[in-house]
Write an enzyme that holds these catalytic residues in place. Structure first.
Site, PDB file in Angstrom:
ATOM      1  N   GLY A 181       0.820  -1.204   0.000  1.00  0.00           N
ATOM      2  CA  GLY A 181       0.000   0.000   0.000  1.00  0.00           C
ATOM      3  C   GLY A 181       0.855   1.256   0.000  1.00  0.00           C
ATOM      4  O   GLY A 181       0.590   2.210  -0.745  1.00  0.00           O
ATOM      5  N   ASP A 182       1.891   1.267   0.816  1.00  0.00           N
ATOM      6  CA  ASP A 182       2.833   2.391   0.843  1.00  0.00           C
ATOM      7  C   ASP A 182       3.554   2.526  -0.492  1.00  0.00           C
ATOM      8  O   ASP A 182       3.675   3.615  -1.052  1.00  0.00           O
ATOM      9  CB  ASP A 182       3.873   2.187   1.942  1.00  0.00           C
ATOM     10  CG  ASP A 182       3.316   2.384   3.338  1.00  0.00           C
ATOM     11  OD1 ASP A 182       2.138   2.762   3.462  1.00  0.00           O
ATOM     12  OD2 ASP A 182       4.050   2.155   4.308  1.00  0.00           O
TER      13      ASP A 182
END
Length: 410
Positions: A181-182
């Site tokens: 996600g990052d």
């Protein structure tokens, strides 16, 4: 844009001369600005004097010139300039506004509303610089009912649907084994930011770039969205199996596992020859891709054949047998990846310096023939370039600089 007379170090690459103010921390943000720095942008990383980027405390560590230094921090902050600036003070905020007035881009990853409360939101800063590209990376975006919620990578994986379709079939879902996600939010932010750079150069107009981790993860779910919207199928973990392509997955060998993906008719024929069973090419039960895709036929005939082929050999033997002919690759450990001659030839591992110590980290997958990416350089010490940026580039008077130091602004 800047020039050589402004006393700010310039990078090498296609983004040479682009100045980025980086007020991000951890990974979603620092990775975006690291990619921009790799491409030649001059990135000024701003950290709070009382609370530096806490990734500086993340392992693994090397023993640096000034004590323990984080290799994790070094990997995501290579060749940036380090400035300490207290954005909770009006003096610090004013200095940031002055920096923004001379820069091309600002990247931040605070929770939505935070920058506005400090008087550093887009509407305020664009008055300092109409060409400013203001990039915001957050968990849920700048708009929508959940925009103000706190978020981590796992928040994005869980709410973006990726977590629900990952894992072993029939077992509880598993998070993807990296901070996808990052990372994906950083990728999209970099792409969007560079698009905005082109627009600004053509029109003189900056803009606000809004990238959410949750949004980014949704785009990584492959077939799951259309499977639901078209066929009404809700995705679930499938382990190492593909939803419909077969054979295409993990198979055990003598010393580990390999990926075998020779599912097309052409690749299947070649695999039968490689493993000494050419008669299987014309076997009427499995002689077409459509037949091999059938779950029952695959389970009863195809899977046992491939399992037997792989079980006879080691990873290295299978890789050599596959060569350039069929898609079959060893599932490598990280140790094997770092030692991979092909990746070394691709310069995918570079030496990054942190506090005087060398750290081997991943390089850049971006290969440009005319303006090569320079994925090298040191991660900044905390506040290391205060004088270069503030006294040299911003032209802060020596007396004012001393006062800022005394007041804890820098």
């Amino acid at each position: 844009m800047i020039d050589e007379t402004m006393q700010l170090p310039l990078g090498e690459g296609p983004l040479r001369g682009l100045v980025v103010i980086d007020v991000t921390r951890v990974v979603a943000g620092p990775y975006c600005t690291m990619m921009l720095a790799d491409l030649g942008a001059t990135v000024i990383k701003v950290e709070n004097p009382a609370e530096p980027d806490y990734v500086r405390t993340f392992p693994p560590f090397v023993q640096g010139d000034n004590g323990r230094a984080s290799a994790f921090f070094a990997q995501y902050n290579r060749h940036k300039l380090g400035v300490s600036l207290d954005l909770k003070s009006e003096q610090g905020r004013e200095l940031l506004r002055e920096l923004v007035g001379k820069a091309d881009m600002l990247v931040e990853n605070f929770r939505p509303g935070t920058m506005e409360r400090m008087g550093l939101g887009y509407e305020t800063l664009k008055s300092c610089n109409p060409r400013l590209i203001y990039v915001s990376i957050s968990g849920f975006g700048q708009t929508g009912p959940n925009s103000r919620r706190p978020a981590y990578d796992n928040s994005a994986q869980s709410t973006g649907g990726l977590w629900s379709i990952n894992g072993e079939k029939g077992q509880p879902p598993l998070r993807v084994g990296t901070i996808i996600g990052d990372l994906s939010a950083s990728f999209y932010a970099a792409i969007a930011a560079l698009s905005a750079v082109i627009h600004a150069r053509n029109t003189g107009e900056g803009q606000w770039v809004d990238v959410a981790q949750q949004d980014s993860v949704v785009t990584l779910t492959e077939h799951a969205v259309v499977n639901y919207t078209v066929a009404g199928e809700v995705g679930a973990p499938l382990g190492n199996d593909h939803p419909f392509v077969r054979p295409y997955g993990q198979y055990a060998c003598k010393d580990g596992f390999v990926f075998f993906g020779a599912y097309t008719d052409k690749f299947w024929r070649e695999a039968c020859k490689i493993f000494g069973e050419p008669s299987l090419i014309d076997d009427p039960e499995i002689d077409t891709m459509e037949k091999r895709f059938d779950p029952q036929i695959y389970a009863r005939r195809v899977k046992p054949i491939v399992q037997d082929w792989c079980a006879r050999h080691t990873k290295a033997e299978l890789e050599a047998m596959a060569g350039d002919t069929i898609p079959m690759t060893p599932i490598k450990t990280i140790a094997e990846v770092v030692d991979d001659p092909h990746l070394q030839a691709r310069e995918m591992f570079v030496q990054t310096e942190v506090d005087g110590q060398q750290v081997k980290a991943f390089g850049s997958p971006m290969k440009l023939s005319g303006t090569p990416v320079r994925a090298v350089g040191s991660a900044p010490g905390f506040g290391e370039h205060n004088e270069v940026v503030l006294k040299g580039w911003l032209q802060v008077a020596a007396s004012d600089y001393a006062r800022y130091v005394a007041d804890g602004v820098i």
